[in-house]
Design a protein around this motif. Structure first.
Motif, PDB file in Angstrom:
ATOM      1  N   ALA A 409       0.738  -1.427  -0.135  1.00  0.00           N
ATOM      2  CA  ALA A 409      -0.129   0.048  -0.280  1.00  0.00           C
ATOM      3  C   ALA A 409       1.058   1.257   0.170  1.00  0.00           C
ATOM      4  CB  ALA A 409      -1.226   0.324   1.153  1.00  0.00           C
ATOM      5  N   ASP A 410       1.757   1.245   0.568  1.00  0.00           N
ATOM      6  CA  ASP A 410       2.916   2.625   0.779  1.00  0.00           C
ATOM      7  C   ASP A 410       3.861   2.176   1.075  1.00  0.00           C
ATOM      8  OD1 ASP A 410       4.003   5.493   1.647  1.00  0.00           O
ATOM      9  OD2 ASP A 410       2.606   5.151   2.434  1.00  0.00           O
ATOM     10  N   ALA A 411       5.060   2.470  -0.376  1.00  0.00           N
ATOM     11  CA  ALA A 411       6.499   1.902  -0.199  1.00  0.00           C
ATOM     12  C   ALA A 411       7.492   2.728   0.916  1.00  0.00           C
ATOM     13  CB  ALA A 411       6.946   1.827  -2.098  1.00  0.00           C
ATOM     14  N   LEU A 412       7.067   3.357   1.588  1.00  0.00           N
ATOM     15  CA  LEU A 412       7.707   3.967   2.560  1.00  0.00           C
ATOM     16  C   LEU A 412       7.557   4.056   3.378  1.00  0.00           C
ATOM     17  CD1 LEU A 412       8.158   7.447   1.191  1.00  0.00           C
ATOM     18  CD2 LEU A 412       9.582   5.467   0.822  1.00  0.00           C
ATOM     19  N   ARG A 413       6.250   2.780   3.977  1.00  0.00           N
ATOM     20  CA  ARG A 413       5.987   2.435   5.310  1.00  0.00           C
ATOM     21  C   ARG A 413       6.141   0.317   4.936  1.00  0.00           C
ATOM     22  NH1 ARG A 413       4.186   6.936   5.244  1.00  0.00           N
ATOM     23  NH2 ARG A 413       4.259   8.657   7.063  1.00  0.00           N
ATOM     24  N   ILE A 414       6.748   0.088   4.315  1.00  0.00           N
ATOM     25  CA  ILE A 414       7.458  -1.424   4.438  1.00  0.00           C
ATOM     26  C   ILE A 414       7.462  -2.252   5.998  1.00  0.00           C
ATOM     27  CG2 ILE A 414       7.504  -3.508   3.483  1.00  0.00           C
ATOM     28  CD1 ILE A 414       7.317  -1.888   0.918  1.00  0.00           C
ATOM     29  N   PRO A 415       6.822  -2.436   6.994  1.00  0.00           N
ATOM     30  CA  PRO A 415       7.958  -2.670   7.789  1.00  0.00           C
ATOM     31  C   PRO A 415       8.907  -3.775   7.283  1.00  0.00           C
ATOM     32  CG  PRO A 415       5.409  -4.297   7.847  1.00  0.00           C
ATOM     33  CD  PRO A 415       5.636  -2.970   6.698  1.00  0.00           C
ATOM     34  N   HIS A 416       9.346  -3.957   8.694  1.00  0.00           N
ATOM     35  CA  HIS A 416      10.540  -5.151   8.598  1.00  0.00           C
ATOM     36  C   HIS A 416       9.576  -7.092   9.012  1.00  0.00           C
ATOM     37  CE1 HIS A 416      13.719  -8.410   9.040  1.00  0.00           C
ATOM     38  NE2 HIS A 416      13.122  -8.666  10.704  1.00  0.00           N
ATOM     39  N   VAL A 417       9.364  -7.699   8.326  1.00  0.00           N
ATOM     40  CA  VAL A 417       8.809  -9.188   8.727  1.00  0.00           C
ATOM     41  C   VAL A 417      10.059 -10.253   8.873  1.00  0.00           C
ATOM     42  CG1 VAL A 417       7.702 -10.575   6.828  1.00  0.00           C
ATOM     43  CG2 VAL A 417       7.134  -8.499   6.499  1.00  0.00           C
ATOM     44  N   GLN A 418       9.437 -10.587   9.915  1.00  0.00           N
ATOM     45  CA  GLN A 418      10.001 -11.498  10.397  1.00  0.00           C
ATOM     46  C   GLN A 418       8.766 -13.236   9.944  1.00  0.00           C
ATOM     47  OE1 GLN A 418      10.712 -11.540  14.959  1.00  0.00           O
ATOM     48  NE2 GLN A 418      11.502 -14.001  14.649  1.00  0.00           N
ATOM     49  N   THR A 419       7.912 -13.485  10.358  1.00  0.00           N
ATOM     50  CA  THR A 419       6.916 -14.257   9.210  1.00  0.00           C
ATOM     51  C   THR A 419       5.888 -13.864   8.292  1.00  0.00           C
ATOM     52  OG1 THR A 419       7.721 -15.901  12.065  1.00  0.00           O
ATOM     53  CG2 THR A 419       5.364 -16.188  10.272  1.00  0.00           C
ATOM     54  N   VAL A 420       6.513 -14.482   7.522  1.00  0.00           N
ATOM     55  CA  VAL A 420       5.411 -14.663   6.427  1.00  0.00           C
ATOM     56  C   VAL A 420       3.749 -15.149   6.482  1.00  0.00           C
ATOM     57  CG1 VAL A 420       4.737 -14.154   3.890  1.00  0.00           C
ATOM     58  CG2 VAL A 420       7.132 -13.800   4.981  1.00  0.00           C
ATOM     59  N   LYS A 421       2.901 -14.608   6.442  1.00  0.00           N
ATOM     60  CA  LYS A 421       1.669 -15.410   6.506  1.00  0.00           C
ATOM     61  C   LYS A 421       0.786 -15.113   5.386  1.00  0.00           C
ATOM     62  CE  LYS A 421       1.793 -15.634  11.372  1.00  0.00           C
ATOM     63  NZ  LYS A 421       1.711 -16.195  12.693  1.00  0.00           N
ATOM     64  N   ARG A 422       0.668 -13.630   4.778  1.00  0.00           N
ATOM     65  CA  ARG A 422      -0.080 -13.383   3.928  1.00  0.00           C
ATOM     66  C   ARG A 422       0.423 -12.876   2.493  1.00  0.00           C
ATOM     67  NH1 ARG A 422      -2.451  -8.217   6.519  1.00  0.00           N
ATOM     68  NH2 ARG A 422      -0.473  -7.904   7.049  1.00  0.00           N
ATOM     69  N   PRO A 423      -0.100 -12.819   1.121  1.00  0.00           N
ATOM     70  CA  PRO A 423       0.471 -11.699   0.368  1.00  0.00           C
ATOM     71  C   PRO A 423       1.126 -10.181   1.201  1.00  0.00           C
ATOM     72  CG  PRO A 423      -1.359 -13.005   0.227  1.00  0.00           C
ATOM     73  CD  PRO A 423      -1.777 -12.659   0.966  1.00  0.00           C
ATOM     74  N   GLU A 424       0.579  -9.791   1.561  1.00  0.00           N
ATOM     75  CA  GLU A 424       0.966  -8.404   1.825  1.00  0.00           C
ATOM     76  C   GLU A 424       2.547  -8.435   2.908  1.00  0.00           C
ATOM     77  OE1 GLU A 424      -3.479  -8.585   3.408  1.00  0.00           O
ATOM     78  OE2 GLU A 424      -2.622  -9.930   2.050  1.00  0.00           O
ATOM     79  N   ASP A 425       2.593  -9.874   3.173  1.00  0.00           N
ATOM     80  CA  ASP A 425       3.303  -9.701   4.462  1.00  0.00           C
ATOM     81  C   ASP A 425       4.852  -9.767   3.358  1.00  0.00           C
ATOM     82  OD1 ASP A 425       2.095  -9.140   6.244  1.00  0.00           O
ATOM     83  OD2 ASP A 425       1.558 -11.439   6.586  1.00  0.00           O
ATOM     84  N   VAL A 426       5.332  -8.621   2.404  1.00  0.00           N
ATOM     85  CA  VAL A 426       6.540  -8.280   1.811  1.00  0.00           C
ATOM     86  C   VAL A 426       7.808  -8.365   1.954  1.00  0.00           C
ATOM     87  CG1 VAL A 426       7.323  -7.803  -0.563  1.00  0.00           C
ATOM     88  CG2 VAL A 426       5.021  -7.697  -0.368  1.00  0.00           C
ATOM     89  N   VAL A 427       8.502  -9.361   2.225  1.00  0.00           N
ATOM     90  CA  VAL A 427      10.481  -9.220   2.997  1.00  0.00           C
ATOM     91  C   VAL A 427      11.046  -8.493   1.870  1.00  0.00           C
ATOM     92  CG1 VAL A 427      12.103 -10.089   3.772  1.00  0.00           C
ATOM     93  CG2 VAL A 427      10.017 -11.446   3.936  1.00  0.00           C
ATOM     94  N   VAL A 428      10.943  -6.727   2.493  1.00  0.00           N
ATOM     95  CA  VAL A 428      12.450  -5.969   1.698  1.00  0.00           C
ATOM     96  C   VAL A 428      12.785  -5.559   2.097  1.00  0.00           C
ATOM     97  CG1 VAL A 428      12.020  -4.038   0.585  1.00  0.00           C
ATOM     98  CG2 VAL A 428      10.207  -5.413  -0.013  1.00  0.00           C
ATOM     99  N   TYR A 429      14.328  -5.533   1.937  1.00  0.00           N
ATOM    100  CA  TYR A 429      15.973  -5.442   2.584  1.00  0.00           C
ATOM    101  C   TYR A 429      16.165  -4.063   1.995  1.00  0.00           C
ATOM    102  CZ  TYR A 429      15.732  -9.904   3.468  1.00  0.00           C
ATOM    103  OH  TYR A 429      15.380 -11.269   4.423  1.00  0.00           O
ATOM    104  N   GLU A 430      16.044  -2.680   2.957  1.00  0.00           N
ATOM    105  CA  GLU A 430      15.891  -1.187   2.820  1.00  0.00           C
ATOM    106  C   GLU A 430      16.717  -0.145   3.687  1.00  0.00           C
ATOM    107  OE1 GLU A 430      11.737  -0.316   1.007  1.00  0.00           O
ATOM    108  OE2 GLU A 430      11.099  -0.712   3.145  1.00  0.00           O
ATOM    109  N   MET A 431      16.421   0.713   3.550  1.00  0.00           N
ATOM    110  CA  MET A 431      16.265   1.512   4.971  1.00  0.00           C
ATOM    111  C   MET A 431      15.536   2.782   4.373  1.00  0.00           C
ATOM    112  SD  MET A 431      17.773   5.078   5.532  1.00  0.00           S
ATOM    113  CE  MET A 431      20.223   5.153   4.799  1.00  0.00           C
ATOM    114  N   ILE A 432      14.626   3.498   5.295  1.00  0.00           N
ATOM    115  CA  ILE A 432      14.281   4.080   5.625  1.00  0.00           C
ATOM    116  C   ILE A 432      14.675   5.426   6.046  1.00  0.00           C
ATOM    117  CG2 ILE A 432      11.566   4.972   5.378  1.00  0.00           C
ATOM    118  CD1 ILE A 432      12.223   3.183   3.069  1.00  0.00           C
ATOM    119  N   ALA A 433      14.444   6.424   5.502  1.00  0.00           N
ATOM    120  CA  ALA A 433      14.857   7.408   6.647  1.00  0.00           C
ATOM    121  C   ALA A 433      13.967   7.844   7.127  1.00  0.00           C
ATOM    122  CB  ALA A 433      15.860   8.011   5.930  1.00  0.00           C
TER     123      ALA A 433
END
Length: 556
Positions: A409-433
């Motif tokens: 929904a918001d590319a600047l607010r993707i949380p860190h994901v430890q466990t994927v359970k839904r399609p929305e749980d996308v594992v993105v490695y990045e730095m958000i400032a």
């Protein structure tokens, strides 16, 4: 027998006739090179009384190309297949050689100037047009801004030969030399990696004296531009820290070489084996030693997307290299991304109460974080669960027309994901400032805090090691599986009824140097460079680059 050849050479805009000694066939058959001490005196002082004195301390790459390009009558700097492996030939298609004409840099600096004033240009130009900046710094003049260097051939030459090879060893590795502030030699000296260089040709042609400088092969030299701290409202922000990340890893060699250690140059400048590193301007070989450990100046990074953009728009961007050279460099970047950057390993797939459970180990193979450097860069996992041809689950799929990750929904607010359970749980490695109000931002001049930094740590990163304040992960919660060397992501995926075929997991890692959100931030700005970049960006193929791939089939 020795013959002497007068050769016309362009020096500082004038034709000069320089005489070079050429051995006869019988002389050149000898493997003994003429000792450096036999053909030249000591270094030439820039301020000294010398008939070849120039006004410029630095010089452009074209002057170096007189000897550091191949020629039909020479074997120097030619690969076994006849390809050009010369410093100039390989360098001209790199991002280093195009740092000033880079359309994304030009757009971003206009965006930052509009938000924070033109003074920020003085910081950015330290590394994007370093000859202009450091000549002004050296001579006590006002530091240049864009308007001062638009028509400068020294600016267009970007990170050129003499910038890197005239950096002095003083202060390397110390914060005083970071953020584009290296010390430079006071004389017209060119540092190189090889001992006992033949000095007369370079002295005669361009009034520089080559010397052996071990520091030219050190990561601390690269750190002078690839460690960048900015400041906003009195808060210092670690914008780019590859060198600091490397220092806190098994790759660091600053406490001595080990089996695991690798310098920046050892990873990004391939060892091409043996070669003569120069040839006579008349087109034949100098009688100089064949050097072992000759390293490529195709300084390979991961920004294939921008290399493609520059190559496809070479005429508009006034690039020197031919489009096919950019294509070759982009291919080299993609090869490095796909083969030497990360590794995925999928665990055994287990069914438990109607749920498919497995994990993916994500290993960072680089000597710094991945991604690293410029804050826009991101990598993510695209994971599919299938039974036969039936797709049961998918996370991290991308719209290849736009480059946007689906289900985000918001590319600047993707949380860190430890466990994927839904399609929305996308594992993105990045730095958000975040900016001073705590909002995520793409403005470098407003960044005061790393809100999320789950970029993969290098192997050996230690919370008790150096530079932890600037490199520790942020926003990962209590994830025990995120550590030096990589991450482990768990998957718990509900299965539909009557899934009888064996399950199959397909995992990919993708990489994107300029995500759509960062390009979107330029769309409403009136600056010509911003609108040009948006136009070029929209015309590009935005398929993300492949970094890693793995498949696992359920055991029966």
């Amino acid at each position: 027998m020795t013959a002497y050849w007068p050769v016309p050479v362009l020096i500082a805009g004038s034709i000069a006739w320089c005489t070079f000694a050429a051995e006869s066939a019988s002389d050149s058959a000898s493997s003994d090179a003429v000792p450096a001490a036999a053909i030249v005196a000591g270094p030439v002082d820039f301020d000294g009384d010398n008939p070849h004195e120039r006004d410029e301390f630095f010089t452009t790459s074209e002057q170096c190309a007189v000897c550091h390009t191949p020629a039909p009558g020479a074997t120097a700097m030619t690969g076994i297949g006849g390809e050009d492996i010369s410093p100039y030939g390989l360098w001209q298609g790199t991002m280093m050689a195009n740092s000033f004409r880079d359309p994304y840099f030009r757009a971003q600096i206009r965006k930052e100037s509009a938000a924070s004033g033109e003074a920020v240009q003085e910081l950015c130009l330290r590394c994007h047009t370093p000859m202009e900046h450091h000549d002004a710094r050296r001579t006590g003049k006002k530091r240049p801004r864009l308007a001062d260097v638009e028509d400068s051939i020294f600016a267009d030459d970007s990170v050129s030969c003499t910038i890197c090879h005239m950096i002095d060893k003083r202060g390397l590795g110390d914060p005083s030399t970071w953020s584009g502030q290296p010390n430079f030699v006071k004389r017209r000296i060119i540092n190189g990696p090889f001992e006992n260089p033949a000095t007369a040709p370079m002295q005669n042609l361009v009034n520089y004296t080559p010397v052996h400088g071990e520091h030219i092969s050190s990561s601390a030299l690269c750190a002078t531009c690839h460690t960048l701290h900015t400041e906003h409202q009195g808060t210092v922000f670690p914008e780019q820290t590859p060198y600091l990340e490397w220092r806190n890893s098994v790759f660091s060699d600053e406490d001595g070489k080990t089996e695991a250690s690798r310098s920046c140059q050892e990873c990004h400048m391939a060892d091409l084996g043996e070669a003569r590193i120069a040839r006579n301007p008349a087109g034949f070989d100098f009688n100089i030693p064949v050097r072992k450990g000759y390293r490529s100046h195709a300084i390979v990074g991961g920004n294939a997307f921008m290399l493609d953009m520059i190559g496809e728009n070479a005429e508009e961007l006034a690039a020197i290299a031919e489009p096919e050279i950019f294509s070759q460099m982009a291919a080299a970047a993609r090869k490095q991304l796909a083969e030497r950057t990360a590794r995925l390993t999928i665990s055994e797939i287990v069914r438990e109460d109607g749920v498919a459970k497995f994990s993916i180990d994500v290993e960072n193979l680089t000597g710094h974080k991945f991604p690293t450097g410029y804050p826009s860069r991101r990598a993510w996992l695209h994971v599919q669960l299938l039974s036969g041809r039936r797709l049961l689950f998918e996370s991290g799929a991308v719209d290849e027309d736009t480059g946007r990750i689906l289900e985000v929904a918001d590319a600047l607010r993707i949380p860190h994901v430890q466990t994927v359970k839904r399609p929305e749980d996308v594992v993105v490695y990045e730095m958000i400032a975040a900016d001073p109000e705590g909002e995520p931002t793409t403005y470098l001049t407003k960044m005061v805090e790393r809100k999320k930094d789950n970029r993969l740590l290098p192997r050996g990163w230690n919370a008790a090691g150096p530079h932890v304040k600037d490199t520790r992960p942020k926003g990962i919660g209590e994830d025990p599986d995120f550590a030096g060397g990589g991450d482990k992501v768990h998957f718990e995926l509900p299965l539909p009824e009557r899934v009888r075929g064996r399950l199959r997991v397909i995992a990919r890692m993708y990489y994107q140097p300029v995500p759509p959100t960062w390009a979107d931030a330029l769309r409403d700005l009136d600056a010509e460079e911003c609108q040009r970049f948006v136009r070029l960006y929209d015309e590009m193929d935005k398929t993300p680059d492949n970094v890693a791939f793995a498949v696992r089939v359920e055991a029966r």
